[in-house]
Design a protein around this motif. Structure first.
Motif, mmCIF file in Angstrom:
data_model
loop_
_atom_site.group_PDB
_atom_site.id
_atom_site.type_symbol
_atom_site.label_atom_id
_atom_site.label_comp_id
_atom_site.label_asym_id
_atom_site.label_seq_id
_atom_site.Cartn_x
_atom_site.Cartn_y
_atom_site.Cartn_z
ATOM 1 N N HIS A 135 0.816 -1.220 0.000
ATOM 2 C CA HIS A 135 0.000 0.000 0.000
ATOM 3 C C HIS A 135 0.849 1.270 0.000
ATOM 4 O O HIS A 135 0.511 2.255 0.653
ATOM 5 C CB HIS A 135 -0.940 0.020 1.211
ATOM 6 N N THR A 136 1.939 1.264 -0.742
ATOM 7 C CA THR A 136 2.838 2.425 -0.749
ATOM 8 C C THR A 136 2.887 3.130 -2.094
ATOM 9 O O THR A 136 3.607 4.114 -2.242
ATOM 10 C CB THR A 136 4.277 1.997 -0.392
ATOM 11 N N ALA A 155 3.179 8.138 -14.066
ATOM 12 C CA ALA A 155 3.994 7.082 -13.477
ATOM 13 C C ALA A 155 3.585 6.862 -12.027
ATOM 14 O O ALA A 155 3.044 7.749 -11.371
ATOM 15 C CB ALA A 155 5.468 7.460 -13.566
ATOM 16 N N MET A 156 3.861 5.664 -11.538
ATOM 17 C CA MET A 156 3.511 5.336 -10.164
ATOM 18 C C MET A 156 4.793 5.133 -9.366
ATOM 19 O O MET A 156 5.742 4.531 -9.842
ATOM 20 C CB MET A 156 2.632 4.092 -10.129
ATOM 21 N N LYS A 157 4.791 5.661 -8.151
ATOM 22 C CA LYS A 157 5.973 5.597 -7.293
ATOM 23 C C LYS A 157 5.599 4.994 -5.944
ATOM 24 O O LYS A 157 4.515 5.226 -5.420
ATOM 25 C CB LYS A 157 6.550 6.995 -7.066
ATOM 26 N N SER A 158 6.533 4.242 -5.387
ATOM 27 C CA SER A 158 6.386 3.737 -4.030
ATOM 28 C C SER A 158 7.126 4.688 -3.085
ATOM 29 O O SER A 158 8.311 4.960 -3.266
ATOM 30 C CB SER A 158 6.976 2.322 -3.908
ATOM 31 N N ARG A 159 6.401 5.204 -2.116
ATOM 32 C CA ARG A 159 6.975 6.145 -1.143
ATOM 33 C C ARG A 159 6.607 5.670 0.260
ATOM 34 O O ARG A 159 5.744 6.240 0.919
ATOM 35 C CB ARG A 159 6.455 7.558 -1.413
ATOM 36 N N PRO A 160 7.269 4.609 0.723
ATOM 37 C CA PRO A 160 6.873 3.997 1.993
ATOM 38 C C PRO A 160 7.327 4.789 3.214
ATOM 39 O O PRO A 160 8.340 5.493 3.181
ATOM 40 C CB PRO A 160 7.589 2.641 1.948
ATOM 41 N N GLN A 161 6.568 4.680 4.277
ATOM 42 C CA GLN A 161 7.061 5.145 5.574
ATOM 43 C C GLN A 161 8.211 4.219 5.970
ATOM 44 O O GLN A 161 8.147 3.013 5.737
ATOM 45 C CB GLN A 161 5.948 5.076 6.615
ATOM 46 N N PHE A 162 9.276 4.759 6.546
ATOM 47 C CA PHE A 162 10.412 3.904 6.894
ATOM 48 C C PHE A 162 10.957 4.232 8.281
ATOM 49 O O PHE A 162 10.827 5.359 8.771
ATOM 50 C CB PHE A 162 11.525 4.007 5.847
ATOM 51 N N TYR A 179 7.692 10.270 3.504
ATOM 52 C CA TYR A 179 7.916 11.175 2.375
ATOM 53 C C TYR A 179 6.918 12.326 2.447
ATOM 54 O O TYR A 179 5.755 12.138 2.816
ATOM 55 C CB TYR A 179 7.781 10.433 1.054
ATOM 56 N N LEU A 180 7.378 13.511 2.083
ATOM 57 C CA LEU A 180 6.534 14.697 2.138
ATOM 58 C C LEU A 180 5.886 14.949 0.782
ATOM 59 O O LEU A 180 6.492 14.694 -0.262
ATOM 60 C CB LEU A 180 7.369 15.918 2.544
ATOM 61 N N PRO A 181 4.658 15.449 0.768
ATOM 62 C CA PRO A 181 3.980 15.720 -0.509
ATOM 63 C C PRO A 181 4.542 16.966 -1.177
ATOM 64 O O PRO A 181 5.153 17.825 -0.527
ATOM 65 C CB PRO A 181 2.522 15.933 -0.087
#
Length: 269
Positions: A135-136, A155-162, A179-181
């Motif tokens: 769900h990232t 395009a689609m990007k994965s921006r996971p909480q880490f 990640y910040l919007p």
């Protein structure tokens, strides 16, 4: 529909086949592979090529996704397998990377299904970055208005909480980051990620450990902690590369999911 692009068409109730933004050569198509060490010293995972198959039909099934050779009992199963056969080929064409790296900026990468962990050790401490790719994925950039003559691609990007855990002895200083919007405007500098939470604890973490939210920290202290993370290798540049890796890895897991659904559907009961 190729999930790696967004394709909107104002034709309700009509069937259509979507295609990717660009055609990737067969040499870029890949499946599960093996890890290799290049002459440059950068470890990579060599991906086995995947042979493109013509689209199958219910009347003339061909290739590994042959419907006639399988025990498919319902119309729904047949349609699902036929669609997946084409979708898997299209997704492999649209793969963002032909190889999945096993290291990133000095961090060794290990993965277990949806879980990913990056580690780097020194005599003084061990730095571990961990995240889950579930769900990232989201659309990259702002959404554009779609029209009848101009479908939208994004395009689609994965921006996971880490999580970033810095361990010294039996003590762990831990950061939860996201990640910040938005994107930096011309002439401005914006962080790619921010600190959601900070905590420090002895031994193993548990629910009794105190943690503070990043948005209530003193502003100067917050900046110092961001500088601290950058010194440990977690910079804005690194976060961008981490997102690229997560996008490629998440896409590989998505293709594996499609293949597993197809195999499940055609297996004998």
């Amino acid at each position: 529909m190729i999930r790696n692009v967004r394709f909107l068409r104002w034709a309700a109730g009509k069937n259509f086949t979507s295609t990717g933004k660009s055609v990737v050569p067969a040499s870029s198509q890949w499946n599960a592979g093996s890890i290799a060490q290049s002459s440059s010293g950068i470890a990579t995972c060599a991906i086995k090529p995947f042979s493109v198959m013509p689209a199958s039909s219910s009347t003339n099934p061909i290739g590994p996704f042959s419907i006639a050779s399988r025990q498919i009992h319902t119309k729904g199963e047949r349609e699902l397998v036929e669609f997946l056969a084409e979708e898997i080929v299209a997704e492999k064409k649209a793969s963002p990377s032909a190889t999945i790296p096993t290291s990133l900026n000095g961090f060794a990468i290990t993965a277990n299904k949806a879980e990913v962990e990056l580690t780097k050790s020194s005599e003084r401490e061990k730095v571990t970055i961990s995240f889950n790719v579930n769900h990232t994925v989201d659309m990259e950039g702002e959404e554009a208005e779609a029209t009848d003559n101009k479908p939208e691609f994004s395009a689609m990007k994965s921006r996971p909480q880490f999580e970033v855990d810095i361990v010294r002895g039996g003590t762990t200083l831990s950061f939860t980051c996201s990640y910040l919007p938005g994107e930096a405007q011309e002439g401005e500098y914006n962080d790619v990620f921010g600190i959601d939470e900070v905590t420090i604890y002895q031994g193993e973490w548990n629910d009794k450990v105190y943690a503070v939210a990043g948005d209530v920290l003193d502003g100067y202290l917050y900046d110092l902690l961001m500088n601290f993370l950058e010194e440990k290798g977690v910079s804005n540049e690194f976060a961008e590369k981490l997102s690229d890796f997560a996008s490629a890895y998440e896409h590989a897991k998505y293709v594996e999911l499609l293949e597993a659904i197809s195999k499940f559907t055609v297996e004998k009961k």
